[in-house]
Design an enzyme around this catalytic site. Sequence first.
Site, short mmCIF file in Angstrom:
data_model
loop_
_atom_site.label_atom_id
_atom_site.label_comp_id
_atom_site.label_asym_id
_atom_site.label_seq_id
_atom_site.Cartn_x
_atom_site.Cartn_y
_atom_site.Cartn_z
N CYS A 44 28.20 -7.69 19.09
CA CYS A 44 28.02 -8.58 20.25
C CYS A 44 28.63 -7.95 21.49
O CYS A 44 29.50 -7.08 21.39
CB CYS A 44 28.64 -9.95 19.97
N PRO A 45 28.18 -8.36 22.69
CA PRO A 45 28.77 -7.78 23.90
C PRO A 45 30.18 -8.31 24.11
O PRO A 45 30.54 -9.36 23.57
CB PRO A 45 27.84 -8.29 25.01
N LYS A 100 19.60 -6.95 19.33
CA LYS A 100 18.79 -5.80 18.91
C LYS A 100 19.51 -4.95 17.86
O LYS A 100 18.94 -4.61 16.82
CB LYS A 100 18.45 -4.94 20.13
N ILE A 101 20.79 -4.63 18.13
CA ILE A 101 21.52 -3.75 17.21
C ILE A 101 21.87 -4.51 15.92
O ILE A 101 21.72 -3.99 14.81
CB ILE A 101 22.78 -3.17 17.89
N ASN A 105 35.12 -13.70 24.99
CA ASN A 105 35.37 -13.27 23.60
C ASN A 105 36.31 -12.07 23.48
O ASN A 105 36.31 -11.39 22.46
CB ASN A 105 34.05 -13.02 22.85
N HIS A 126 33.16 6.72 20.65
CA HIS A 126 32.04 6.02 21.32
C HIS A 126 30.76 6.86 21.28
O HIS A 126 30.16 7.16 22.30
CB HIS A 126 32.40 5.67 22.76
N THR A 176 31.31 -1.20 16.47
CA THR A 176 30.57 -0.23 17.28
C THR A 176 30.18 -0.87 18.62
O THR A 176 29.31 -0.35 19.32
CB THR A 176 29.30 0.26 16.57
N SER A 177 30.80 -2.01 18.97
CA SER A 177 30.35 -2.72 20.18
C SER A 177 31.21 -2.41 21.39
O SER A 177 30.87 -1.55 22.18
CB SER A 177 30.31 -4.22 19.92
N ARG A 178 32.31 -3.11 21.55
CA ARG A 178 33.24 -2.83 22.65
C ARG A 178 34.66 -3.01 22.13
O ARG A 178 34.95 -3.95 21.40
CB ARG A 178 33.00 -3.76 23.85
N GLU A 236 39.98 2.92 25.63
CA GLU A 236 39.34 4.23 25.43
C GLU A 236 39.12 5.01 26.72
O GLU A 236 39.05 6.24 26.70
CB GLU A 236 38.00 4.07 24.69
P1 NAI Z 1 21.78 -7.74 22.61
O1 NAI Z 1 21.95 -8.33 23.96
O2 NAI Z 1 20.40 -7.43 22.11
O3 NAI Z 1 22.47 -8.70 21.51
C1 NAI Z 1 23.75 -9.22 21.63
C2 NAI Z 1 23.82 -10.47 20.74
O4 NAI Z 1 25.20 -10.89 20.69
C3 NAI Z 1 23.01 -11.64 21.25
O5 NAI Z 1 22.21 -12.18 20.22
C4 NAI Z 1 24.06 -12.65 21.73
O6 NAI Z 1 23.65 -14.00 21.60
C5 NAI Z 1 25.20 -12.31 20.78
N1 NAI Z 1 26.51 -12.77 21.23
C6 NAI Z 1 26.98 -12.93 22.49
N2 NAI Z 1 28.26 -13.36 22.46
C7 NAI Z 1 28.61 -13.46 21.14
C8 NAI Z 1 29.79 -13.84 20.46
N3 NAI Z 1 30.89 -14.20 21.14
N4 NAI Z 1 29.79 -13.85 19.11
C9 NAI Z 1 28.69 -13.48 18.42
N5 NAI Z 1 27.54 -13.11 19.01
C10 NAI Z 1 27.50 -13.09 20.36
O7 NAI Z 1 22.71 -6.44 22.59
P2 NAI Z 1 22.56 -5.15 21.67
O8 NAI Z 1 21.60 -4.19 22.29
O9 NAI Z 1 22.36 -5.56 20.27
O10 NAI Z 1 24.02 -4.49 21.86
C11 NAI Z 1 25.18 -5.13 21.35
C12 NAI Z 1 26.40 -4.42 21.89
O11 NAI Z 1 26.48 -3.10 21.33
C13 NAI Z 1 26.39 -4.14 23.40
O12 NAI Z 1 26.81 -5.28 24.13
C14 NAI Z 1 27.38 -3.01 23.53
O13 NAI Z 1 28.67 -3.57 23.69
C15 NAI Z 1 27.31 -2.32 22.18
N6 NAI Z 1 26.74 -0.97 22.29
C16 NAI Z 1 27.47 0.06 21.76
C17 NAI Z 1 26.99 1.36 21.83
C18 NAI Z 1 27.74 2.50 21.23
O14 NAI Z 1 27.43 3.66 21.52
N7 NAI Z 1 28.73 2.27 20.38
C19 NAI Z 1 25.71 1.67 22.52
C20 NAI Z 1 24.99 0.49 22.98
C21 NAI Z 1 25.52 -0.77 22.87
#
Ligand code: NAI
Length: 326
Positions: free
Chosen positions: A202-203, A154-155, A208, A292, A229-231, A260
Amino acid sequence: MKIALFDTKSYDKSHFEEANKDFGFDIIYLEPALNERTAILARGADVVCPFVNCTVNKAVIDTLKAEGVKLIALRSAGYNNTDYRYALSQGIPVVRVPAYSPHAVAEHSFALLLALVRKLTHAYVRTREFNFSLSGLVGIDLFGKTMGIVGTGKIGRAAIDIAKGFGMKVLAYDPYPREIEGVEYTDLDTLLSASDVVSLYCPLTKDNKHLIGRKTLSDMKDSAYLINTSRGGLIDSEALLEALKERKIAGAALDVYEEEAGIFYTDQSDTGIEDDTLARLISMPNVIITSHQGYLTKEALMAISNTTLNNIKEFADGKELTNQVK
Ligand code: NAI
């Protein structure tokens, strides 16, 4: 329904108060994070509402059960801090907020990127001191550059739309590629070596951790920028610091950091921080760190509040729990 909302910040309270006008629940706002020492504060509540830095392990769940809690309503997407299987075995379902605003995080990653490549943090400090010189502020255009998107969920997809708006070429890597117009999927090595900007969406999984480490950083262009901006755990911070010192990459902007917990979301301006790696990263002129806050927009906070209270209403009404963690 009486709800104990743990780890409450002022912005949580104001958005929950607004959303609760439509629900009318009795919400108790508690400052401490939920953990083994604070679980007792849930006494008398039907529902607890923890956030990302709360610990909801077996001991906490036992206390919550003893105090009469019937539902754990996480106000986050992630649930790695919650033993949801044990909670369910004790008759306490766990619900969460699977999505709130992918745009909030995607837009923050571009705020960081633009600030980094146009040296806005330096320019801001200068003009506040009436220093209007431009020496050292030469930036780069994003137009025509290649953006490497790691994770096209999504992001990542919201970020792709923004990158296209800037006239960037988009490369992507995801173990589950999708059909996205104007996006070329590659393997990770190709993406790293061909991109001018690498941005992670990605999560963090058990497979990973340190996806970006010594080897992967050396695959990147010397002129490339890294955005996360992920983890935090996706990047080996020591290796990143080394790469920046050796000018192996041009700069980095991080909204997350692997160590963090206990630092981000707190004010340590009186004491300073003990984490030398973080302190050194913060001191570098080509690094920007935010605490964050990618999700921190009005829209996302309203969506979190509304979905959390709706999850609780479904439970109160005996309905199927749409967002139950199973
Ligand atoms: P999502 O579940 O919609 O998409 C995650 C995508 O990453 C999926 O398409 C998946 O196939 C892919 N993926 C999984 N493992 C991977 C890898 N090793 N290499 C490349 N791609 C891989 O998740 P969404 O909503 O897009 O969120 C992504 C991440 O953003 C979350 O997991 C979270 O860690 C982070 N996040 C950060 C926030 C912040 O405030 N900075 C707030 C919300 C989320």
